[in-house]
Scaffold this motif. Structure first.
Motif, PDB file in Angstrom:
ATOM      1  N   TRP A 248       0.693  -1.027  -0.092  1.00 49.34           N
ATOM      2  CA  TRP A 248       0.051   0.155  -0.209  1.00 49.34           C
ATOM      3  C   TRP A 248       0.776   0.935  -0.058  1.00 49.34           C
ATOM      4  N   SER A 249       1.974   1.026  -0.742  1.00 49.04           N
ATOM      5  CA  SER A 249       3.098   2.201  -0.950  1.00 49.04           C
ATOM      6  C   SER A 249       2.309   3.452  -1.236  1.00 49.04           C
ATOM      7  N   VAL A 250       3.064   4.879  -1.999  1.00 45.55           N
ATOM      8  CA  VAL A 250       2.656   5.746  -2.196  1.00 45.55           C
ATOM      9  C   VAL A 250       2.008   5.856  -3.321  1.00 45.55           C
ATOM     10  N   SER A 251       2.835   4.839  -4.177  1.00 41.82           N
ATOM     11  CA  SER A 251       2.551   5.345  -5.979  1.00 41.82           C
ATOM     12  C   SER A 251       1.404   4.232  -6.229  1.00 41.82           C
ATOM     13  N   SER A 252       1.156   2.965  -5.073  1.00 40.99           N
ATOM     14  CA  SER A 252      -0.094   1.938  -5.263  1.00 40.99           C
ATOM     15  C   SER A 252      -1.828   2.578  -5.572  1.00 40.99           C
ATOM     16  N   PRO A 253      -2.920   1.508  -6.172  1.00 37.54           N
ATOM     17  CA  PRO A 253      -3.304   2.216  -6.464  1.00 37.54           C
ATOM     18  C   PRO A 253      -4.941   2.506  -5.585  1.00 37.54           C
ATOM     19  N   GLN A 254      -4.289   2.029  -4.126  1.00 37.16           N
ATOM     20  CA  GLN A 254      -4.837   1.435  -2.630  1.00 37.16           C
ATOM     21  C   GLN A 254      -4.898   3.515  -2.299  1.00 37.16           C
ATOM     22  N   ALA A 255      -3.221   3.744  -2.211  1.00 37.34           N
ATOM     23  CA  ALA A 255      -2.823   5.384  -1.372  1.00 37.34           C
ATOM     24  C   ALA A 255      -3.818   6.029  -2.611  1.00 37.34           C
ATOM     25  N   ALA A 256      -4.080   5.943  -4.027  1.00 32.05           N
ATOM     26  CA  ALA A 256      -4.141   6.341  -5.224  1.00 32.05           C
ATOM     27  C   ALA A 256      -6.059   6.769  -4.397  1.00 32.05           C
ATOM     28  N   ALA A 257      -6.672   5.383  -4.125  1.00 33.52           N
ATOM     29  CA  ALA A 257      -8.300   5.455  -3.896  1.00 33.52           C
ATOM     30  C   ALA A 257      -8.356   6.384  -2.756  1.00 33.52           C
ATOM     31  N   ILE A 258      -7.739   5.289  -1.524  1.00 28.37           N
ATOM     32  CA  ILE A 258      -7.687   6.827  -0.121  1.00 28.37           C
ATOM     33  C   ILE A 258      -7.492   8.207  -0.015  1.00 28.37           C
ATOM     34  N   ALA A 259      -6.888   8.132  -1.119  1.00 27.45           N
ATOM     35  CA  ALA A 259      -6.510   9.846  -0.778  1.00 27.45           C
ATOM     36  C   ALA A 259      -7.509  10.563  -1.899  1.00 27.45           C
ATOM     37  N   LYS A 260      -8.342  10.060  -2.371  1.00 26.82           N
ATOM     38  CA  LYS A 260      -9.286  10.312  -3.312  1.00 26.82           C
ATOM     39  C   LYS A 260     -10.652  10.558  -2.302  1.00 26.82           C
ATOM     40  N   LEU A 261     -10.987  10.062  -1.563  1.00 29.35           N
ATOM     41  CA  LEU A 261     -12.122  10.013  -0.887  1.00 29.35           C
ATOM     42  C   LEU A 261     -12.218  10.022   0.920  1.00 29.35           C
ATOM     43  N   THR A 262      -9.856  10.819   0.944  1.00 28.70           N
ATOM     44  CA  THR A 262     -10.253  11.555   2.531  1.00 28.70           C
ATOM     45  C   THR A 262      -9.479  12.849   1.814  1.00 28.70           C
TER      46      THR A 262
END
Length: 335
Positions: A248-262
């Protein structure tokens, strides 16, 4: 009497079709309103990916809230069915005997919530200062617990009731001396402030806090399979993070999804996730966890809120406000 085999086969086919797909049709007719908060945690990923919709078969509508107190109000009014709250608003809701159940503990709060200050070097300096926090939140509870630990009368501090976005704005204007709040706003104010205490510290002083998902009892009774599906997807997200946090690194899709919603920045996400301990479905299915420990924690929090005049009374038993059935069923189903 002559039996028309073709009609019999057609009738049988219709019956089989109805038996096979009837549950899906009924699930698709269910509208599930979920109240979430823009907090950095793993379930933001399946929320962004639409995995909850697939697993529950329901038509899901997501509603963003800035505090647990607002989530509780929404569930009480019937405008949402499942909501994300902290242990303090959860305890307040249960003490007021609202028809809700705790179905999943998100995680024990540690560094994800803290008291950040500027121009203050020690707890004694808080007297007379303006400190903001969302009232009846886990941060509010932790602030009051910290003041009690430091032997500081809350009345000697100007405690202001502000939601996270309001705290961020007031901090930038220079209107505050400090704030007890959660990420990602906490990360913003820490840039030119310093942490006086975290919720991890407060837990050691006798005031542990946690976040949880709660459900309207009416909805849970009517649609238990939908609730189990929701819990299973949530548990799957947490298990994925627990199994390999590095992915779940900086460049991961997980980080991108979380950033978008928070509203957090992708580069902040990995560090912010470390502010919680996320229990697995298996851990929560243990009778001593959700059924026992969580119930005890709600009772203890309620007792403190009564002491602070935040609830009218405490209940003899908080068991009805915690339901381990859904995590147990989800754990049996597997990930």
């Amino acid at each position: 009497m002559t039996i028309n085999k073709r009609n019999l086969l057609t009738t049988t086919a219709v019956a089989v079709f109805a038996a096979t797909f009837g549950s899906y049709a009924s699930a698709a007719d269910v509208t599930l309103n979920i109240g979430y908060q823009p907090i950095v945690e793993p379930s933001r990923v399946p929320q962004a990916d639409g995995e909850y919709d697939k697993a529950t078969g329901a038509k899901i509508s997501w509603h963003k809230f800035d505090s647990g107190a607002d989530v509780v109000t929404a569930i009480a009014s019937g405008s949402i069915d499942i909501g994300y709250v902290g242990s303090s608003p959860l305890a307040a809701a249960a003490s007021r005997e609202l028809p809700i159940e705790t179905i999943f503990v998100v995680g024990n709060i540690s560094d994800a919530e803290a008291l950040a200050v500027k121009g203050i070097d020690k707890p004694e300096d808080l007297k007379g200062k303006k400190i903001a926090t969302p009232f009846v939140s886990t941060s509010h509870y932790s602030l009051l617990t910290a003041l009690k630990h430091w032997n500081i009368d809350p009345k000697s501090v100007q405690i202001l009731n502000l939601r996270p976005p309001e705290i961020a704005a007031a901090w930038e204007r220079g209107d505050l001396d400090g704030a007890y709040v959660w990420d990602p706003v906490l990360s913003q104010i820490k840039k030119n402030g310093k942490v006086l205490a975290t919720s991890g510290d407060v837990a050691k002083w006798g005031g542990p806090t946690f976040d949880a998902w709660i459900v309207s009892k009416k909805f849970a009774d009517a649609h238990p399979d939908v609730v189990t599906g929701f819990v299973r997807v949530t548990g799957k997200a947490y298990a994925s993070y627990r199994a390999d946090p590095a992915s779940w690194s900086v460049s991961s899709p997980q980080a991108a999804a979380i950033a978008k919603l928070t509203g957090a920045k992708p580069e902040e996400v990995p560090e912010l996730l470390k502010g919680y301990y996320f229990p697995t479905l298996k851990e929560q299915a243990n009778p001593e966890f959700l059924g026992g420990g969580t119930t005890t924690a709600i009772a203890q929090t309620s007792a403190f809120l009564l002491e602070q005049g935040k609830v009218p009374a405490v209940l003899k038993d908080y068991t009805p406000y915690v339901n381990a059935k859904f995590v147990t069923d989800a754990a049996k189903a597997g990930l």
